[in-house]
Structure formats: structure tokens, C-alpha cells
Enzyme design. Sequence first.
Site, PDB file in Angstrom:
ATOM      1  N   ASP A  67      -8.708   2.870   0.672  1.00 21.28           N
ATOM      2  CA  ASP A  67      -7.325   2.436   0.440  1.00 21.28           C
ATOM      3  C   ASP A  67      -7.186   1.466  -0.735  1.00 21.28           C
ATOM      4  OD1 ASP A  67      -8.644   0.358   1.771  1.00 21.28           O
ATOM      5  OD2 ASP A  67      -7.571   0.691   3.654  1.00 21.28           O
ATOM      6  N   ASN A 136      -5.298  -4.616  15.291  1.00 25.59           N
ATOM      7  CA  ASN A 136      -4.324  -3.730  15.963  1.00 25.59           C
ATOM      8  C   ASN A 136      -4.843  -2.299  16.089  1.00 25.59           C
ATOM      9  OD1 ASN A 136      -4.208  -2.867  13.331  1.00 25.59           O
ATOM     10  ND2 ASN A 136      -1.989  -3.000  13.122  1.00 25.59           N
ATOM     11  N   HIS A 138      -6.112  -0.408  13.605  1.00 23.55           N
ATOM     12  CA  HIS A 138      -6.013   0.491  12.445  1.00 23.55           C
ATOM     13  C   HIS A 138      -7.392   0.785  11.860  1.00 23.55           C
ATOM     14  CE1 HIS A 138      -5.329  -3.025   9.350  1.00 23.55           C
ATOM     15  NE2 HIS A 138      -6.594  -2.746   9.438  1.00 23.55           N
ATOM     16  N   GLU A 143      -1.678   2.477  10.500  1.00 24.12           N
ATOM     17  CA  GLU A 143      -1.182   1.528  11.494  1.00 24.12           C
ATOM     18  C   GLU A 143      -0.767   2.253  12.785  1.00 24.12           C
ATOM     19  OE1 GLU A 143      -1.975  -1.310  10.774  1.00 24.12           O
ATOM     20  OE2 GLU A 143      -0.851  -2.275   9.174  1.00 24.12           O
TER      21      GLU A 143
HETATM   22  P1  PGA Z   1     -11.525  -7.151   8.044  1.00 24.14           P
HETATM   23  O1  PGA Z   1     -10.526  -5.916   8.018  1.00 24.14           O
HETATM   24  O2  PGA Z   1     -12.891  -6.576   7.819  1.00 24.14           O
HETATM   25  O3  PGA Z   1     -11.080  -8.022   6.908  1.00 24.14           O
HETATM   26  O4  PGA Z   1     -11.403  -7.789   9.378  1.00 24.14           O
HETATM   27  C1  PGA Z   1     -10.848  -4.778   8.757  1.00 24.14           C
HETATM   28  C2  PGA Z   1      -9.747  -3.768   8.603  1.00 24.14           C
HETATM   29  O5  PGA Z   1      -8.568  -4.164   8.537  1.00 24.14           O
HETATM   30  O6  PGA Z   1     -10.037  -2.567   8.546  1.00 24.14           O
END
Ligand code: PGA
Length: 261
Positions: A67, A136, A138, A143
Amino acid sequence: MEVIIRDSAEEVSVLGAKIVARLVRRKPRCVLGLATGRTPLRLYLELIRLYAAGELDFSGVETFNLDEYVGLPPGHPQSYHFYMRENFFRHVNIPARLTHIPDGCSADLRRHCLDYETAIKEAGGIDLQLLGIGSNGHIGFNEPTGSLNSRTWIKILSEKTLKDNAALFPTPEEQPRHVISMGIGTILEAGHCVVLACGAQKSSAVKAMIEGPVSSMCPASALQLHPRATVIADSAAAARLDHSEHYRWIEQHKLDWQKYE
Ligand code: PGA
């Protein structure tokens, strides 16, 4: 799903790096799907260490990132182009022309998303997709309630994700609300999906991903449908799992060729 629990985030990262390194050694022209965020940083350091020690050669490897933020140019310190360059690419020998990250500044974002999917197909598909998980649930920036069959597209970040990542931006105004992300359908086509999860803030999402129903309320739960998904969690992220002993039992009884270390 294969569930591997380790005591520390350090062990999670080193094991994740071993799995990537094993693939690169076995298939020097492999296609890696890469992730950003805080979680994989230590894994990249380990891969860099192996490269510097002469134990890994990335010269035939092609990469596709999950992404990128819409509107952030590649030089922006919060862009994932910048992240990948600083934290991985400039330290190893992956040819620049074989590294792909969605262009969040494309003049035609919709066309660009379609082209990104085509480029993955033309490369022969992703052999191993590295993933983090949001609090959450994702994966990529898919999302909750988004389609479990989605493709690379322009996605809107949830308020929860914006809050989780707010500290990474100097001001709320500078934090993009839109991203380009591979879809769940894109991710599910990778040959092997490897999810790293560290820290107590991920424990509810990890429980929903592994032991919950397959539901768009937890996009990562779609990985239950993948023939080869591996979750590596530290004990804090695994704390809410009801069946930790079962996962440990399975790991202890792997055949030699099924073991990663
Ligand atoms: P993070 O993000 O490694 O910064 O916790 C993980 C994600 O959102 O996929």
C-alpha cells in the site's frame, strides 16, 4: 492457519526473516509482497544483516508493496516509498526496477490500481506476502466491512486506523485519509501469507483473525480461507487466544521438512 507463538517481538521478527530468507535461497527469482508499519522493521534489519554477511542475495528478487498513501510523494518522510528506501531497499541489492510500490500521486489513480494488479500477474504472482495486522483487524489497508474479495484500489482509512497512526504524522492535517492498497482478493492469491503480530494492542485482532468467524468485520480473518497462511505472534499479541496449547502442540509435532528453524 499455521499459528506460531514466540515469547518476544524480537523472536517473531527473526523467525519471519528466516522464512523470507529460506524462500530467497530456494527461489532466487522469487516475488515478495512487502509490508510497512512498525512491526516489520526488525525483520528488515535481520534481512539486511544476512545480506551484509554474504548469506543472502536479492539480485533476482522482485517486490510489490501492499500500500501507499494517496497524495504523499515518494520523498515524503511518511510515504511508504520513503520507508522502504530507508529501511530496506537502500541496504540490499534488489534491482530498483524490480521494486514496486503503489504511486499515491498518480494522475490517474484508478488506472494505476488496475495496472498494479496487471504488474503482479506479469511478474508471475506473489510467492510470499508479508503482512502486519491493524488493531481493527485490517491487512494492507483493507478496513472492516470492506469486501473480502477486493482488489487493489483506492481505500478510505477508518477513524481507528487514523488514530493508531496519528503519532507518525506531525499534525492531523498532514495525515492522509486515502490510500491505495492491494485488496483482500489480491492478498489471498499469494502463495504463502506470513502475518507478524506483536504487542497487546493487537491481541483482539489476532483472536478474531485466528479463532473468530470469517467476517469482513475482521478482514484478516479471510486468511482462514488461504491454503498457506502463517501467523507469527508474540505472547502479548497471542494473549487472548483460547487454543494456544493446541498451536504449540501442532508446532511441536511438525515433521522436519515442515519446520522453519
Ligand atoms: P503497525 O501496523 O505494524 O505499525 O502496528 C500494522 C498494520 O497496520 O498493518
